[in-house]
Design an enzyme around this catalytic site. Structure first.
Site, short mmCIF file in Angstrom:
data_model
loop_
_atom_site.label_atom_id
_atom_site.label_comp_id
_atom_site.label_asym_id
_atom_site.label_seq_id
_atom_site.Cartn_x
_atom_site.Cartn_y
_atom_site.Cartn_z
N ASP A 252 0.87 -1.17 0.00
CA ASP A 252 0.00 0.00 0.00
C ASP A 252 0.92 1.23 0.00
OD1 ASP A 252 -2.24 1.60 0.08
OD2 ASP A 252 -3.23 0.40 1.61
N TRP A 253 0.37 2.37 -0.40
CA TRP A 253 1.20 3.55 -0.65
C TRP A 253 1.84 4.03 0.66
CZ3 TRP A 253 -0.03 1.32 -4.63
CH2 TRP A 253 0.05 1.85 -5.91
#
Length: 726
Positions: A252-253
């Site tokens: 995930d970012w």
């Protein structure tokens, strides 16, 4: 964010393959070619593939003809094009997309067929935009009613979530146990192996083994003391070894915390290269990390890259992607998702008698494609409830609108105000005035995408913006009150339920949501949605709240004083905190808790009324080598065509194991013409009847008696039979 690769992305642009080869056959079909490519790559080129190149892309190897991987953000529509290294829009004229109903709306259809059509539509639009992978859908279990991303997730039940995920995608997110937004950046989940496997990992396992998932996105949180992005148990022992997953894991970012994530099983750090760029290169050169590990991560990337044909940049974003075919899919999902909770005869609207309709509520005209934190959809078409009602009514009646309660608009990122507020007396007076003159009042209430948002959980599930007071005032002014709830997750509905003759949930229902709502209200479509999660009477009844395991209190912060504290802490990147989330309810998530504890609920899991009435009869439950074959007659006893979602639950009172009182093991959406009867057959699969045995770290079937229950919801079980499985 989330990560799933639609089947359509593994094919040419418009060639849709439903029965795909197994991932072992497909992803492993190019090993010889991959060996050759890796042998020609420098170490620098290999490492360059293992992190973000731009905000939504990771690098290929241009000199070897390996294209970059382009990711499509957005779980319910392909996000607009962004600047390469920021969250700012490129402001193109050709990057609008279909706004599909959000995850909980799709789940309310209880239809794998609709999930497949949804994934197909998303995939087609992604390819027109030049994308290789869709960052969606999210399939985490809805553990808490207040979850900020409940609207994106499917269900509180692993089997329902799993079947929808299998039909939708070839990939998965957020892996794993990302069941809250508050403190998601560092909360540490503690749970027994059995509950983890039977409840929280089950949908992921189904999507990998049955849906041929090609990608997984690691979650932000920790599990048993280790970040999901650096969790060898999750990424290697379970995902790659036990499930045989040969594809790629993307972070995930901002979710990677150490260079060693590559050893644990991480393929791509997104969006930057803090840990898996120069730091990783230096670690390999120093002998801290073996180049063989790098080769394996590159191999897994190339397996996907070689199967997903890249779209040349000059062919992407050349035409609008929201086309009639995808808009039709959005409508078909939306109309099957609307849940009728109560109806005292006021619906469907009788336009021979109803000549003036008052539509009240800011949500009647509020658009939901954008808002809050997280992905949204830039769409050219979103039919609001007010527009849909007017379209469906046509010249049949006069439709008048009043706002009724204050708007809750875009909030400053770290200074958001609570949506709980007193009613606006001026707006309320105006609404009551037109309600008195109407034959029917349609009150469009609920949340919006600013209230339910990524990055933070709601503090309350009470109706926002003074809506309870508005509902009572409208009911006093006009007894024919129909309330439509626009929301992605549960709300406390006691006040509006008692004030209303009819009550529906229409979700954040996409580009055609208003059209679908208008068709349901006027009787063109009989409502057939079923709740994918329980609506509690009050928040404190829910298992995570009742056991005191949520919300967690972080030292030095006032969680109840800041409804967005989870977002604040994540944005401040405070990773030094230790915060344990004990899943004390274990297996008893959602309806499992309420049925086992015999607690009353506002509306049970699987509930949903119809304009038709259905009769269940002649049940047989026959064990066989595949599981238990359940058959029964289902008849539409009405003079209208309708659809029913028949549900099969099991209980095992003589089990040696601790079990929930009820567990969903099968379901089927059945279309029936007026007066029609069908013999319905549902297989309770043997694998879905198994329990996780932590001692042997494997699934095991307990032989013995099984009570099979069939009905219209978890609280409306009309047929039962006992059988024995071995």
């Amino acid at each position: 964010m989330k990560f799933l690769l639609s089947r359509v992305l593994s094919t040419t642009l418009f060639t849709i393959v439903f029965s795909v080869p197994s991932q072992a056959q497909a992803l492993l079909s190019n090993e010889a070619k991959i060996n050759t490519i890796i042998s020609q790559m420098t170490l620098e080129e290999k490492v360059d593939m293992l992190h973000g190149k731009h905000m939504f892309s990771s690098a290929g190897v241009e000199r070897l003809g390996i294209a970059d991987i382009e990711y499509a953000d957005g779980p319910f529509g392909i996000r607009e094009e962004m600047e390469p290294n920021s969250w700012k829009s490129l402001n193109l004229a050709t990057d609008s997309a279909t706004f599909f109903p959000t995850g909980s709306a799709l789940a309310a259809t209880w239809s794998p067929e609709m999930a497949y059509a949804y994934g197909r539509g998303m995939g087609i639009e992604a390819r027109l935009r030049g994308k290789d992978m869709i960052l969606g859908p999210a399939i985490n279990i809805q553990r808490i009613p207040t979850g900020g991303r409940t609207y994106e997730y499917f269900s509180e039940d692993p089997l329902l979530s799993g079947f929808l995920a299998v039909a939708y995608t070839n990939c998965l997110k957020h892996y794993a146990l990302n069941n809250q937004e508050n403190y998601r950046g560092f909360v540490d989940v503690r749970i027994s192996p059995r509950a983890m496997n039977e409840i929280y990992l089950k949908p992921f396992e189904m999507a990998v083994l049955e849906g041929d998932a090609w990608g997984v996105m690691a979650a932000y949180n920790k599990v048993d003391g280790k970040w999901c992005s650096n969790n060898e148990m999750l990424l290697t022992d379970v995902l790659r070894k036990r499930w045989g997953f040969p594809g790629i894991v993307i972070s995930d970012w901002g979710g990677v915390h150490a260079t060693s994530a590559v050893v644990a099983g991480m393929n791509v750090e997104m969006p930057g290269n803090r840990f898996m760029g120069k730091a990783l290169l230096d670690s390999v050169k120093a002998g801290v990390i073996s180049e063989a590990v790098i080769d394996q991560r590159v191999r897994e990337l190339l397996r996907v890259r070689l199967l997903v044909q890249p779209i040349p940049a000059e062919k992407a974003n050349k035409e609008m992607t929201a086309k009639p075919e995808q808009l039709k899919t959005a409508y078909e999902v939306a109309k099957r998702s609307i849940v009728l909770l109560k109806n005292d005869g006021v619906l469907p609207l009788n336009l021979k008698r109803v000549k003036k309709i008052a539509v009240i509520g800011d949500n009647a005209r509020c658009k939901q494609a954008l808002g809050g934190v997280g992905a949204g959809v830039k769409t050219l078409r979103e039919v609001t409830p007010l527009e849909g009602i007017r379209e469906a009514i046509g010249n049949g009646a006069e439709v008048i609108w009043a706002q009724g309660y204050p708007s809750y608009g875009a909030q400053e990122r770290f200074k958001r105000v609570s949506p709980q507020m007193a009613p606006d007396r001026k707006l309320l007076a105006e609404a009551v005035k037109i309600a008195r003159k109407a034959d029917v009042v349609i009150f469009v209430a609920g949340d919006n995408r600013e209230i339910e948002t990524e990055g933070s959980d709601r503090v309350s599930i009470k109706m926002p913006q003074g809506q309870n007071e508005v509902a009572k005032a409208l009911a006093a002014a006009n007894k024919n009150l129909v309330t439509v709830i626009v929301a992605g997750g549960p709300l406390e509905l006691e006040t509006v339920r008692d004030a209303s003759k009819a009550l529906l949930i229409s979700w954040f229902n996409g580009s055609e949501g208003g059209t679908a709502l208008g068709d349901v209200l006027t009787g063109k479509v009989s409502p057939s949605g079923k709740l994918p999660f329980t609506f509690p009477i009050k928040l404190e009844d829910s298992p995570a709240y009742a056991t005191g395991s949520y919300p967690q209190q972080l030292k030095g912060s006032d969680q109840q004083g800041d409804i967005f504290v989870g977002l604040v802490n994540r944005e401040k990147n405070d990773r030094s905190q230790e915060l344990i989330a004990p899943y004390a309810e274990e297996l008893l998530v959602g309806y499992r808790w309420f049925t086992t504890k015999k607690l009353p609920v506002a509306y049970p899991f699987g509930h949903g009324l119809s304009y038709a009435t259905f009769e269940y009869s002649n049940l047989t439950a026959t064990p066989n080598a595949e599981g238990i074959r359940v058959e029964f007659d289902l008849k539409n006893n009405s003079s209208i065509d309708a659809e029913e979602v028949a549900q099969v639950y099991v209980s095992r009172e003589q089990s040696a194991l601790e079990r929930p009182a009820l567990e969903l093991k099968g379901f089927q959406r059945v279309a029936l013409g007026k007066g029609e009867q069908k013999r319905v057959s549902i297989l309770l699969r043997r694998n879905d009847m198994k329990d996780w045995n932590a001692a042997i770290e494997n699934w095991q079937l307990e032989a013995g008696q099984v009570e099979v229950h069939v009905g219209s919801s978890s609280a409306d079980l009309r047929l039962s039979q006992t059988c024995t499985i071995n």
